[in-house]
Write a protein that holds these residues in place. Structure first.
Motif, short mmCIF file in Angstrom:
data_model
loop_
_atom_site.label_atom_id
_atom_site.label_comp_id
_atom_site.label_asym_id
_atom_site.label_seq_id
_atom_site.Cartn_x
_atom_site.Cartn_y
_atom_site.Cartn_z
N CYS A 48 78.49 -137.36 -76.97
CA CYS A 48 77.67 -138.47 -77.47
C CYS A 48 76.20 -138.26 -77.13
N GLU A 49 75.93 -137.74 -75.94
CA GLU A 49 74.54 -137.47 -75.55
C GLU A 49 73.93 -136.33 -76.36
N ARG A 50 74.76 -135.38 -76.79
CA ARG A 50 74.26 -134.31 -77.65
C ARG A 50 73.96 -134.83 -79.05
N THR A 51 74.66 -135.89 -79.44
CA THR A 51 74.50 -136.45 -80.78
C THR A 51 73.31 -137.40 -80.87
N GLN A 52 73.05 -138.14 -79.80
CA GLN A 52 72.02 -139.18 -79.84
C GLN A 52 70.66 -138.69 -80.34
#
Length: 389
Positions: free
Chosen positions: A345-349
């Motif tokens: 999720c942090e890579r996507t944000q």
């Protein structure tokens, strides 16, 4: 200003094929104004799972939690009931309790001007209060927040007229499992806390919900989970089918990081629930994970458009915890899953602000059910005449 699209209107680019359908546009995950509207129309108007009831054992025990834009104080009264209030002194608005958790002996006292409230929220003392006999001590008490207990947790709602708890919260379990008895058999309210881990995730809360709802990513980033639940490697999440629970692999003995034996089956669960994993999403911020020997509860606390705190509890039969048995292998399995998911999720944000995602991305067939979440969100916001820039 543009109005948030109605549910029958595409929320992003048109469908490009029967297999691929559109997601939300990127600015739904980055825009502070959209997040403010979500705070007002979701987190501050729906039932929100705030505190584990067993964390507040004694009268005077309290915990403060951030719900939308409000700090909410949950405490146990002298008669043993859980009560919830806005964490605001009625005098000049100072925050009443500044610590996340604690215990008071008798009353709640504002550290600014010493206005003092009993554990039921009534104003009982203040400097020179006897000289102001016209003050209604109940009217100037703390502002009460609606509270319901279910599954061993205190669920609160800030709305003046809360929605039906049975239809919204319990209804999510019925929608997922087919009936409410299927979750209540786990008797979560009687389980003991074996482990709690708090994660500070640099991502929008919706990315975390979407991730939890699908398993298209499982074969890629969850090797330990797919070893225990082989069908997850095919990309279909347990939530894809009503009443379906993912079955343990043939050689798997327990829901542990290495598939080794766990603990005895919880009393009360049905025979057909044994050796299966069930996942439930209770909108807007709870994930419930059910396995034969323990329950894992995730509670999300959306703090900003790009930050979400997730509190995860591993719950076991009391005798397991009381006897000091080692729960590390079962904790480690889902802790790894959490870290893997939250890293994704942090890579996507950051990409949500990219021109590439201006009109959003796409969902493959095994993710199509996420579209229902997107339409639910846009309906909730458009129903309140919310607007986005």
């Amino acid at each position: 200003m543009t109005t948030i699209p109605a549910p029958e209107t595409p929320v992003s680019a048109p469908q490009v094929s029967d297999s691929l359908i559109a997601t939300l546009p990127g600015h739904y995950y980055t825009d502070p104004e959209i997040f403010r509207q979500e705070q007002e129309h979701l987190f501050e108007s729906m039932w929100f799972c705030a505190v584990r009831a067993a964390d507040l054992v004694k009268p005077g025990a309290f915990r403060t939690v951030q719900i939308g834009r409000e700090s909410v104080l949950v405490t146990r009264s002298r008669t043993g009931e859980l009560r919830a209030f806005l964490n605001v002194c009625r005098h000049r608005g100072a925050r009443l309790c500044t610590e996340e958790s604690g215990e008071v002996r008798r009353n709640l006292q504002c550290p600014y001007h010493a206005w003092t409230y009993d554990l039921d929220g009534k104003l009982i003392a203040a400097p020179n209060l006897v000289r102001m006999p016209d003050i209604d001590r109940t009217a100037y008490g703390l502002v009460t927040v609606a509270l319901r207990e279910w599954l061993g947790y205190a669920w609160v709602c800030l709305a003046d007229e809360p929605p039906s708890f049975e239809e919204t919260v319990m209804g999510a379990a019925i929608e997922r499992l087919g009936d409410v008895a299927s979750i209540e058999r786990y008797r979560t309210e009687g389980l003991a806390l074996g482990k709690r881990v708090t994660y500070d995730v640099k991502a929008n809360w919706k990315l975390i919900v979407e991730n939890f709802m699908e398993c298209y990513h499982c074969a890629t980033i969850h090797p330990e989970l797919t070893d225990v639940l082989p069908e997850f490697a095919d990309g279909y999440a347990a939530q894809y089918y009503v009443g379906h629970g993912a079955e343990f692999g043939e050689d798997v003995k327990g829901f542990t990081v290495d598939g080794s034996e766990g603990f005895g089956r919880l009393d009360g669960i049905a025979e057909d629930q044994d050796r299966r994993y069930y996942a439930i999403t209770v909108r807007p911020q709870v994930f419930i994970n059910l396995v034969p020997d323990h329950v894992i509860m995730h509670r999300m606390f959306p703090m900003a458009e790009d930050r979400t705190v997730v509190e995860c509890d591993w719950l076991y039969a009391p005798e397991i915890v009381d006897s000091g048995q080692d729960v590390s292998k079962s904790v480690e399995l889902f802790h790894r899953v959490n870290v893997q998911d939250f890293d994704a999720c942090e890579r996507t944000q950051p990409a949500m602000a990219s021109r590439v995602y201006r009109t959003g991305g796409v969902l493959v067939p095994s993710e199509h059910h996420i579209s229902a979440f997107h339409h639910w969100l846009t309906r909730r916001l458009s129903a309140e005449n919310a607007e986005i820039p």
